[in-house]
Design an enzyme around this catalytic site. Structure first.
Site, PDB file in Angstrom:
ATOM      1  CG  ASP A  48       0.112  -0.151   9.503  1.00 19.67           C
ATOM      2  OD1 ASP A  48      -0.317   0.678  10.324  1.00 19.67           O
ATOM      3  OD2 ASP A  48       0.541   0.165   8.379  1.00 19.67           O
ATOM      4  CD  GLN A  92       0.278   8.149   7.308  1.00 15.80           C
ATOM      5  OE1 GLN A  92      -0.346   9.040   7.887  1.00 15.80           O
ATOM      6  NE2 GLN A  92      -0.250   6.960   7.057  1.00 15.80           N
ATOM      7  NE  ARG A 148      -5.906   7.923  10.823  1.00 12.66           N
ATOM      8  CZ  ARG A 148      -5.207   7.138  10.013  1.00 12.66           C
ATOM      9  NH1 ARG A 148      -5.786   6.611   8.937  1.00 12.66           N
ATOM     10  NH2 ARG A 148      -3.950   6.890  10.260  1.00 12.66           N
ATOM     11  NE  ARG A 188      -5.286  -0.287  12.817  1.00 13.30           N
ATOM     12  CZ  ARG A 188      -4.599  -0.072  11.718  1.00 13.30           C
ATOM     13  NH1 ARG A 188      -3.290   0.013  11.772  1.00 13.30           N
ATOM     14  NH2 ARG A 188      -5.220   0.032  10.562  1.00 13.30           N
ATOM     15  CE  LYS A 248      -3.014   0.398   3.482  1.00  7.16           C
ATOM     16  NZ  LYS A 248      -2.795   1.628   4.263  1.00  7.16           N
ATOM     17  N   GLY A 271      -5.284   7.656   5.469  1.00  4.52           N
ATOM     18  CA  GLY A 271      -4.427   8.661   6.092  1.00  4.52           C
ATOM     19  C   GLY A 271      -3.177   8.917   5.273  1.00  4.52           C
ATOM     20  NE  ARG A 331      -2.829  -2.183   8.273  1.00  6.10           N
ATOM     21  CZ  ARG A 331      -2.504  -2.591   7.037  1.00  6.10           C
ATOM     22  NH1 ARG A 331      -2.605  -3.846   6.697  1.00  6.10           N
ATOM     23  NH2 ARG A 331      -2.067  -1.705   6.143  1.00  6.10           N
ATOM     24  CB  SER A 344       4.702   9.892  11.650  1.00  3.26           C
ATOM     25  OG  SER A 344       3.860   9.936  10.505  1.00  3.26           O
TER      26      SER A 344
HETATM   27  C1  S3P Z   1       2.470   4.638   6.243  1.00  8.27           C
HETATM   28  C2  S3P Z   1       2.987   4.968   7.475  1.00  8.27           C
HETATM   29  C3  S3P Z   1       2.406   4.509   8.745  1.00  8.27           C
HETATM   30  C4  S3P Z   1       1.443   3.342   8.565  1.00  8.27           C
HETATM   31  C5  S3P Z   1       0.524   3.536   7.392  1.00  8.27           C
HETATM   32  C6  S3P Z   1       1.309   3.732   6.105  1.00  8.27           C
HETATM   33  C7  S3P Z   1       3.117   5.182   5.037  1.00  8.27           C
HETATM   34  O1  S3P Z   1       1.705   5.592   9.321  1.00  8.27           O
HETATM   35  O2  S3P Z   1       0.659   3.160   9.729  1.00  8.27           O
HETATM   36  O3  S3P Z   1      -0.337   2.419   7.223  1.00  8.27           O
HETATM   37  O4  S3P Z   1       2.804   4.696   3.926  1.00  8.27           O
HETATM   38  O5  S3P Z   1       3.928   6.096   5.159  1.00  8.27           O
HETATM   39  P1  S3P Z   1       2.462   6.696  10.253  1.00  8.27           P
HETATM   40  O6  S3P Z   1       3.474   7.346   9.424  1.00  8.27           O
HETATM   41  O7  S3P Z   1       1.378   7.647  10.659  1.00  8.27           O
HETATM   42  O8  S3P Z   1       3.020   5.916  11.397  1.00  8.27           O
END
Ligand code: S3P
Length: 448
Positions: free
Chosen positions: A326, A176, A129, A357, A28, A101, A401, A174
């Site tokens: 995750d 993200q 979120r 979660r 993903k 997210g 999940r 993070s």
């Molecule tokens: C992800 C980072 C993770 C993960 C999410 C995918 C990504 O989140 O939980 O399913 O693709 O960068 P966080 O960066 O908020 O931890």
């Protein structure tokens, strides 16, 4: 995803052990990034193995709305005609990121660096979120955000006409947030710098390099320092998406828990920043082997052989959390089957995933007769030594999940386990029930 009628589902112990070889859908994280980088590159990017789940389809639609040509050319095969760095156009309508997210936060990074106005929303889960974790650092580019109370979606953004590079120390581990800052940095002159206290998945850094950007990564006493030289010309490059280790986690744990099982999951991404679950399961005694290790599309991949094992409880240190963030719900299911206590430490981030979660996992266990406690940011599970009672109905809270973890538990429990709504499984793992039923040679997963 538009949430129509809930889809209840139920899993019972299969008549025979799980057996066979399977592939899981594409990663993903890598799929979202492939579409975004393709849209920013000059030329045509060919992607194979793309995850065609709801979350990634939201990113595909958003990149189209921002002016890229995104077309499916076959199952898992996609073509993106990019617009070049800084070339995205103003979307004519609201960008709806559904349940994702990752799509929302990474896209906010991109939008920050373009002089355009955009409005973003998502489903009820995503609208709960926190977005402040990205809008705060991204404001330093000169972009302006208008958000709902608490920094939630829907929000509006006006990107910066002359974006400034960000220099930011991440307050939470993070990927993200790191990625949002780096994506904003593509449009800014000079060096963007992000420091992460603990290393998180590095797919953004890897793919930036793959498309020709200059990225450096240095480990220092203060953490990992990632820099990006701004305004590169990204050049289209083929992307081969490996199977998602976070999806492979479900058949792996199912095979470990259902007596007599032996399952091979082919072509799974084994980026070391994603393999915390494998390390943890091995510490629990799991018979897990990796075969056919190789590099594909710039990422390590391999085939994972998982065989039924009696597991023992362990302590999972907080430092490991980013590499398996995750996977805690399904690890909790493995812990429920193990002998002894498993303590998973430092899980604060689980509270802000597709659902809370931490609470949802504890409730999943409690509903099925397994003792579990939340102590601060830790989850403590009292293992049943292979005798999970089951019999519960699990509330999934729009969280794929949680739904899949509950169904895996049902395959290994004494009484069937039901979920109130399995529809969100399609965000990351379309075909989950069919694939698991294929391993069982029957239909232990079916309508509740
Ligand atoms: C992800 C980072 C993770 C993960 C999410 C995918 C990504 O989140 O939980 O399913 O693709 O960068 P966080 O960066 O908020 O931890």
């Amino acid at each position: 995803m538009s949430h129509s009628a809930p889809r209840p589902l139920r899993a019972a112990a299969p008549a025979a052990p799980l057996a066979g070889r399977l592939g899981v859908p594409g990663d993903k994280s890598i799929s979202h990034r492939a579409l975004m980088f393709g849209a920013l590159a000059v030329g045509t990017t060919e992607i194979s193995g793309l995850l065609e789940g709801e979350d990634v389809l939201r990113t595909a639609a958003a990149m189209r709305a921002l002016g890229a040509e995104v077309t499916q050319t076959g199952p898992g095969s996609w073509r993106v005609a990019g617009r070049g760095v800084g070339g995205l156009v103003e979307p004519a309508d609201v960008l709806d990121m559904g349940n994702s997210g990752t799509a929302a936060r990474l896209l906010l990074g991109l939008l920050s660096g373009h002089p355009i106005f955009a409005v973003m929303t998502g489903d009820a889960s995503l609208r709960r979120r926190p977005m402040k974790r990205v809008t705060d650092p991204l404001s330093a580019t000169g972009a302006t955000f208008w958000t709902r109370e608490g920094g939630r979606l829907p929000l509006a953004v006006r990107g910066a006409a002359d974006p400034l590079p960000i220099d930011y120390v991440l307050p939470v581990a993070s990927a993200q947030v790191k990625s949002a800052c780096l994506l904003a940095g593509l449009c800014a002159p000079g060096t963007t710098r992000v420091v992460e206290p603990e290393p998180t998945r590095d797919h953004t850094e890897n793919m930036l390099r793959h498309f020709g950007a200059t990225v450096s990564v240095t480990d220092t006493p203060d953490g990992r320092v990632v820099t990006l030289e701004g305004q590169p010309e990204l050049v289209a490059a083929p992307v081969v998406v490996p199977g998602d280790p976070s999806s492979a986690a479900f058949p792996i744990v199912a095979a470990l828990l259902v007596p007599g099982s032996r399952v091979v999951i082919e072509n799974v991404g084994l980026n070391p920043l994603r393999t915390g679950l494998i390390a943890t399961l091995r510490e629990m005694g799991a018979a897990l082997r990796i075969e056919n290790e190789r590099i594909a599309g710039g990422e390590p991949v391999g085939d994972i052989v998982a065989e039924y094992t009696e597991l023992s409880g362990v302590t999972v240190p907080p430092r490991r959390a980013p590499s398996m963030i995750d996977e805690y719900p399904v690890l909790a299911v493995a812990a429920a089957a193990a002998r002894g206590v498993t303590r998973m430490q430092g899980l604060a981030e689980l509270r802000v995933k597709e659902s809370d979660r931490l609470a949802a996992t504890a409730a999943l266990l409690a509903a099925n007769g397994v003792q579990a406690m939340i102590e601060g940011d830790d989850l403590v599970v009292q293992g049943t030594g292979g005798a999970i009672p089951g019999g519960g109905v699990v509330e999934t809270h729009m969280d794929h999940r949680i739904a899949m973890s509950a169904l895996v538990m049902g395959l290994a429990a004494r009484s069937p386990v039901a979920v109130d709504d399995a529809a969100f499984i399609d965000t990351s793992f379309p075909g989950f029930a069919t694939l698991m039923n294929g391993l069982a040679g029957g239909a232990p997963i079916g309508p509740a």
